[in-house]
Design an enzyme around this catalytic site. Structure first.
Site, PDB file in Angstrom:
ATOM      1  N   ARG A   1       0.829  -1.199   0.000  1.00 27.24           N
ATOM      2  CA  ARG A   1       0.000   0.000   0.000  1.00 27.24           C
ATOM      3  C   ARG A   1       0.873   1.262   0.000  1.00 27.24           C
ATOM      4  O   ARG A   1       0.555   2.263  -0.637  1.00 27.24           O
ATOM      5  CB  ARG A   1      -0.914  -0.017   1.227  1.00 27.24           C
TER       6      ARG A   1
ATOM      7  N   HIS B   1       0.764   4.268  -2.729  1.00 20.86           N
ATOM      8  CA  HIS B   1       0.637   5.686  -2.403  1.00 20.86           C
ATOM      9  C   HIS B   1       1.801   6.485  -2.954  1.00 20.86           C
ATOM     10  O   HIS B   1       1.622   7.579  -3.477  1.00 20.86           O
ATOM     11  CB  HIS B   1       0.538   5.875  -0.890  1.00 20.86           C
TER      12      HIS B   1
ATOM     13  N   GLY C   1       5.720  10.430  -9.783  1.00 22.71           N
ATOM     14  CA  GLY C   1       5.137   9.247  -9.177  1.00 22.71           C
ATOM     15  C   GLY C   1       6.023   8.526  -8.201  1.00 22.71           C
ATOM     16  O   GLY C   1       6.375   9.068  -7.151  1.00 22.71           O
TER      17      GLY C   1
ATOM     18  N   ASN D   1      -4.976   9.867   8.806  1.00 25.98           N
ATOM     19  CA  ASN D   1      -5.184   8.528   9.360  1.00 25.98           C
ATOM     20  C   ASN D   1      -5.353   7.449   8.320  1.00 25.98           C
ATOM     21  O   ASN D   1      -6.151   6.561   8.482  1.00 25.98           O
ATOM     22  CB  ASN D   1      -6.366   8.549  10.309  1.00 25.98           C
TER      23      ASN D   1
ATOM     24  N   HIS E   1      -6.414  -5.690  -2.258  1.00 25.24           N
ATOM     25  CA  HIS E   1      -7.252  -5.711  -1.048  1.00 25.24           C
ATOM     26  C   HIS E   1      -7.568  -7.135  -0.588  1.00 25.24           C
ATOM     27  O   HIS E   1      -8.372  -7.322   0.305  1.00 25.24           O
ATOM     28  CB  HIS E   1      -8.535  -4.884  -1.268  1.00 25.24           C
TER      29      HIS E   1
ATOM     30  N   ASP F   1     -10.415  -9.037   3.601  1.00 23.36           N
ATOM     31  CA  ASP F   1     -10.743 -10.349   3.043  1.00 23.36           C
ATOM     32  C   ASP F   1     -10.866 -11.276   4.262  1.00 23.36           C
ATOM     33  O   ASP F   1      -9.892 -11.853   4.718  1.00 23.36           O
ATOM     34  CB  ASP F   1      -9.594 -10.770   2.115  1.00 23.36           C
TER      35      ASP F   1
ATOM     36  N   ASP G   1      -4.126 -13.901  -2.502  1.00 25.97           N
ATOM     37  CA  ASP G   1      -4.755 -14.821  -3.451  1.00 25.97           C
ATOM     38  C   ASP G   1      -5.875 -14.085  -4.186  1.00 25.97           C
ATOM     39  O   ASP G   1      -6.048 -12.884  -4.006  1.00 25.97           O
ATOM     40  CB  ASP G   1      -5.286 -16.058  -2.710  1.00 25.97           C
TER      41      ASP G   1
HETATM   42  C1  HEM Z   1      -8.729   1.591  -6.366  1.00 25.89           C
HETATM   43  C2  HEM Z   1      -8.558   2.540  -5.489  1.00 25.89           C
HETATM   44  C3  HEM Z   1      -8.201   2.273  -4.067  1.00 25.89           C
HETATM   45  C4  HEM Z   1      -8.843   2.774  -2.993  1.00 25.89           C
HETATM   46  C5  HEM Z   1     -10.034   3.716  -2.997  1.00 25.89           C
HETATM   47  C6  HEM Z   1      -8.199   2.229  -1.824  1.00 25.89           C
HETATM   48  C7  HEM Z   1      -8.560   2.533  -0.531  1.00 25.89           C
HETATM   49  C8  HEM Z   1      -8.065   1.902   0.576  1.00 25.89           C
HETATM   50  C9  HEM Z   1      -8.480   2.169   1.927  1.00 25.89           C
HETATM   51  C10 HEM Z   1      -9.479   3.221   2.341  1.00 25.89           C
HETATM   52  C11 HEM Z   1      -7.813   1.310   2.746  1.00 25.89           C
HETATM   53  C12 HEM Z   1      -7.949   1.165   4.261  1.00 25.89           C
HETATM   54  C13 HEM Z   1      -6.901   1.954   4.998  1.00 25.89           C
HETATM   55  C14 HEM Z   1      -7.122   1.891   6.471  1.00 25.89           C
HETATM   56  O1  HEM Z   1      -8.264   1.903   6.919  1.00 25.89           O
HETATM   57  O2  HEM Z   1      -6.118   1.834   7.218  1.00 25.89           O
HETATM   58  C15 HEM Z   1      -6.967   0.509   1.909  1.00 25.89           C
HETATM   59  C16 HEM Z   1      -6.130  -0.470   2.374  1.00 25.89           C
HETATM   60  C17 HEM Z   1      -5.246  -1.136   1.573  1.00 25.89           C
HETATM   61  N1  HEM Z   1      -5.008  -0.909   0.236  1.00 25.89           N
HETATM   62 FE1  HEM Z   1      -6.136   0.181  -0.993  1.00 25.89          FE
HETATM   63  N2  HEM Z   1      -7.183   1.410  -2.210  1.00 25.89           N
HETATM   64  C18 HEM Z   1      -7.140   1.409  -3.572  1.00 25.89           C
HETATM   65  C19 HEM Z   1      -6.221   0.750  -4.357  1.00 25.89           C
HETATM   66  C20 HEM Z   1      -5.177   0.015  -3.866  1.00 25.89           C
HETATM   67  C21 HEM Z   1      -4.063  -0.457  -4.644  1.00 25.89           C
HETATM   68  C22 HEM Z   1      -3.844  -0.162  -6.120  1.00 25.89           C
HETATM   69  C23 HEM Z   1      -3.264  -1.159  -3.806  1.00 25.89           C
HETATM   70  C24 HEM Z   1      -1.952  -1.844  -4.088  1.00 25.89           C
HETATM   71  C25 HEM Z   1      -1.562  -2.257  -5.252  1.00 25.89           C
HETATM   72  C26 HEM Z   1      -3.902  -1.147  -2.513  1.00 25.89           C
HETATM   73  C27 HEM Z   1      -3.449  -1.825  -1.410  1.00 25.89           C
HETATM   74  C28 HEM Z   1      -4.029  -1.766  -0.160  1.00 25.89           C
HETATM   75  C29 HEM Z   1      -3.635  -2.610   0.952  1.00 25.89           C
HETATM   76  C30 HEM Z   1      -2.614  -3.734   0.917  1.00 25.89           C
HETATM   77  C31 HEM Z   1      -4.386  -2.195   2.049  1.00 25.89           C
HETATM   78  C32 HEM Z   1      -4.323  -2.743   3.479  1.00 25.89           C
HETATM   79  C33 HEM Z   1      -3.402  -1.894   4.309  1.00 25.89           C
HETATM   80  C34 HEM Z   1      -3.227  -2.370   5.734  1.00 25.89           C
HETATM   81  O3  HEM Z   1      -3.501  -3.535   6.028  1.00 25.89           O
HETATM   82  O4  HEM Z   1      -2.786  -1.575   6.559  1.00 25.89           O
HETATM   83  N3  HEM Z   1      -5.038  -0.395  -2.582  1.00 25.89           N
HETATM   84  N4  HEM Z   1      -7.126   0.900   0.593  1.00 25.89           N
HETATM   85  C1  LIG Z   2      -6.370  10.307  13.522  1.00 29.48           C
HETATM   86  O1  LIG Z   2      -5.672   9.489  14.433  1.00 29.48           O
HETATM   87  C2  LIG Z   2      -5.302  10.134  15.611  1.00 29.48           C
HETATM   88  C3  LIG Z   2      -4.529   9.168  16.486  1.00 29.48           C
HETATM   89  O2  LIG Z   2      -3.779   8.298  15.708  1.00 29.48           O
HETATM   90  C4  LIG Z   2      -6.562  10.635  16.338  1.00 29.48           C
HETATM   91  O3  LIG Z   2      -6.180  11.371  17.482  1.00 29.48           O
HETATM   92  C5  LIG Z   2      -7.387  11.533  15.415  1.00 29.48           C
HETATM   93  O4  LIG Z   2      -8.597  11.867  16.027  1.00 29.48           O
HETATM   94  C6  LIG Z   2      -7.675  10.836  14.099  1.00 29.48           C
HETATM   95  N1  LIG Z   2      -8.310  11.764  13.188  1.00 29.48           N
HETATM   96  C7  LIG Z   2      -9.317  11.426  12.382  1.00 29.48           C
HETATM   97  C8  LIG Z   2      -9.834  12.495  11.483  1.00 29.48           C
HETATM   98  O5  LIG Z   2      -9.775  10.303  12.325  1.00 29.48           O
END
Ligand code: HEM
Ligand SMILES: *[C@@H]1O[C@H](CO)[C@@H](O)[C@H](O)[C@H]1NC(C)=O
Ligand SMILES: *[C@@H]1O[C@H](CO)[C@@H](O)[C@H](O)[C@H]1NC(C)=O
Ligand SMILES: *[C@@H]1O[C@H](CO)[C@@H](O)[C@H](O)[C@H]1NC(C)=O
Ligand SMILES: *[C@@H]1O[C@H](CO)[C@@H](O)[C@H](O)[C@H]1NC(C)=O
Length: 349
Positions: free
Chosen positions: A61, A65, A96, A118, A217, A269, A277
Site C-alpha cells: 500500500r 501511495h 510518481g 489517518n 485488497h 478479506d 490470493d
Molecule cells: C482503487 C482505489 C483504491 C482505494 C479507494 C483504496 C482505498 C483503501 C483504503 C481506504 C484502505 C484502508 C486503509 C485503512 O483503513 O487503514 C486501503 C487499504 C489497503 N489498500 Fe487500498 N485502495 C485502492 C487501491 C489500492 C491499490 C492499487 C493497492 C496496491 C496495489 C492497494 C493496497 C491496499 C492494501 C494492501 C491495504 C491494506 C493496508 C493495511 O492492512 O494496513 N489499494 N485501501
Molecule cells: C487520527 O488518528 C489520531 C490518532 O492516531 C486521532 O487522534 C485523530 O482523532 C484521528 N483523526 C481522524 C480524522 O480520524
C-alpha cells in the site's frame, strides 16, 4: 518573446532541472553498481515479515501511495508564469514512484506521511532498516523508491518462496514532498466507478489496471469510519448500502461501533487477510467488498467482466504482475533526475 522561443526555453529549464526522463527502468539495474542489492532487500524482508505478518499489506500500500501522489515543483512554477509554461508545469508537477512517501515532515513542509489523515501507513521503520543495510554495502547507489518497490514485492513473495512479479529498477528519489497534493491524488474509498476510472487514467492506468490492482485488497485491514456509512447511514436515512450483502453488513456492525469509529479495523478479506490470493474477487462477487470503491467495480459491465476473469488465481497473478509493473513506472525519475537519498526519511542536504 514569441511563444515558440518561450516553449523551447522552458524545455531547456525543464531538462536542466533534470526533471525530464533520463532513461527507462530496467531489469537488475544494480547488477554492476551493487550486485547484492536485491538479495539484501529480500533477506531483510524475510526477517521482518516473519515477525510481522501484516507487513506485506503495509508495504504494497505504501508503494501504491508513493506512485499515486504527485509532486509540485514550485521552482518551475515560479519560473514559468505565462501560458506555455502552464501547460508544461502541469506536466512537471506530476511525479510518481519517487520515494517521496517516505520523507518526514520538516519545519517548512508537511510530508505526505503526516498529511494523509489517518490512512495509517506504516512500515517506514522497515524501509529505513533495509536502506541502512544497502548504504553499508553500497553507499549512495540504491534509491529509496527502488527499495520500496522491491520490498513490497518481496514481502508479498515470502510465502511463495519466489518473486511474485518482476520489479524493474533504476528509479531515483524525489526531493520535494507536499501534503496537499497527496490528498488530491489518492482515490478515496467513497469513489464511484467514474471517479476511480478517472483517478487511474490520470496516471495512465486503465480500467483493467484498476480492477487488477484493487485485488491487493486481498490482504490487509480497513478502518470502520471508511466504510461505516454503508452500515449505518448510507443515504442519510439511517439506512444500509443495498449493494452490500446484508449478512455481511450485520457482521460488520458487530465490529464497528458507529459512524465515527476511527479506531476499530476489520480484515478486508475475512479470515484470509494475510493470504495473497484471488479471494478478493470471489468475495466481491458475493457483494462483500468492504469499501464503496470495491463494490463500484461491479457497477459496470466491463469491470464486472474483468472481476469474473480474475477469480481464477493464475489469471490474477499474471495480470497483477503486469499491472504492478505499470504502476511502478508511473512518472518515475530516472537517469540523473532527482537524487539517491542517503536516508529515506530526509532529502540529501
Ligand atoms: C482503487 C482505489 C483504491 C482505494 C479507494 C483504496 C482505498 C483503501 C483504503 C481506504 C484502505 C484502508 C486503509 C485503512 O483503513 O487503514 C486501503 C487499504 C489497503 N489498500 Fe487500498 N485502495 C485502492 C487501491 C489500492 C491499490 C492499487 C493497492 C496496491 C496495489 C492497494 C493496497 C491496499 C492494501 C494492501 C491495504 C491494506 C493496508 C493495511 O492492512 O494496513 N489499494 N485501501
Ligand atoms: C487520527 O488518528 C489520531 C490518532 O492516531 C486521532 O487522534 C485523530 O482523532 C484521528 N483523526 C481522524 C480524522 O480520524
Ligand atoms: C460519481 O460521483 C461524481 C462525484 O460525486 C458524480 O458527479 C457522478 O455523477 C457519479 N457517477 C455515477 C455514475 O454515479
Ligand atoms: C445521517 O445522515 C443525515 C443526513 O446527512 C444526518 O442528518 C444524520 O444526523 C445522520 N445520522 C447519524 C446517526 O449520524
Ligand atoms: C471466520 O472464521 C471464524 C472462526 O473460524 C468464523 O466463525 C467466521 O464465520 C469466519 N468468517 C467468515 C466471513 O468467513
Amino acid at each position: 518573446m514569441n511563444t515558440r522561443v518561450f516553449v523551447v526555453a522552458c524545455l531547456a529549464v525543464f531538462c536542466i532541472l533534470e526533471v525530464c526522463q533520463g532513461g527507462d527502468l530496467r531489469k537488475k539495474f544494480y547488477r554492476k553498481s551493487c550486485p547484492d542489492a536485491e538479495e539484501i532487500v529480500r533477506t531483510k524482508i524475510q526477517t521482518h515479515v516473519s515477525a510481522r505478518p501484516d507487513l506485506p499489506a503495509k508495504l504494497i500500500r505504501m508503494h501504491f501511495h508513493d506512485c499515486f501522489v504527485r509532486l509540485f515543483m514550485i521552482n518551475i512554477y515560479t519560473l514559468c508564469l505565462s501560458f506555455p509554461c502552464n501547460v508544461f508545469w502541469s506536466y512537471v508537477h506530476k511525479s510518481g514512484c519517487d520515494g517521496s512517501v517516505l520523507l518526514d515532515s520538516t519545519a517548512t513542509n508537511t510530508a505526505e506521511k503526516d498529511a494523509i489523515p489517518n490512512l495509517s501507513l506504516s512500515g517506514f521503520d522497515v524501509i529505513d532498516d533495509i536502506k541502512d543495510a544497502l548504504e553499508t554495502k553500497c553507499p549512495g547507489i540504491v534509491s529509496c523508491a527502488d527499495t520500496l518497490a522491491l520490498a513490497a514485492r518481496d514481502a508479498v513473495s515470502v510465502k511463495f518462496n519466489q518473486p511474485t512479479w518482476e520489479v524493474l529498477t533504476g528509479r531515483r528519489d524525489g526531493t520535494v514532498s507536499l501534503s496537499s497534493e497527496a490528498l488530491a491524488n489518492l482515490p478515496a474509498p467513497f469513489f464511484n466507478f467514474t471517479q476511480l476510472k478517472q483517478s487511474f487514467a490520470n496516471k495512465k492506468l486503465t480500467v483493467h489496471d484498476l480492477v487488477v490492482l484493487s485485488g491487493a485488497h486481498t490482504i490487509g485491514i480497513g478502518h470502520c469510519n471508511l466504510f461505516s456509512n454503508r452500515l449505518f447511514n448510507f443515504t442519510g436515512k439511517g439506512d444500509q448500502d443495498p449493494s452490500l450483502d446484508p449478512t455481511y453488513a450485520n457482521f460488520l456492525k458487530t465490529k464497528c461501533q458507529g459512524l465515527s469509529d476511527t479506531t476499530t479495523t476489520v480484515e478486508m478479506d475475512p479470515n484470509s487477510s494475510n493470504t495473497f490470493d484471488s479471494d478478493y474477487y470471489s468475495i466481491l462477487l458475493q457483494n462483500k467488498g468492504l469499501f464503496q470503491s470495491d463494490a463500484a467495480l461491479l457497477t459496470t459491465k466491463i469491470s464486472r467482466n474483468i472481476v469474473n476473469e480474475l477469480v481464477k488465481q493464475n489469471k490474477f497473478f499474471t495480470e497483477f504482475g503486469q499491472s504492478m509493473k505499470r504502476m511502478g513506472a508511473i512518472e518515475v525519475l530516472t537517469g540523473s533526475a532527482g537524487e539517491i537519498r542517503k536516508k529515506c526519511s530526509v532529502v540529501n542536504s
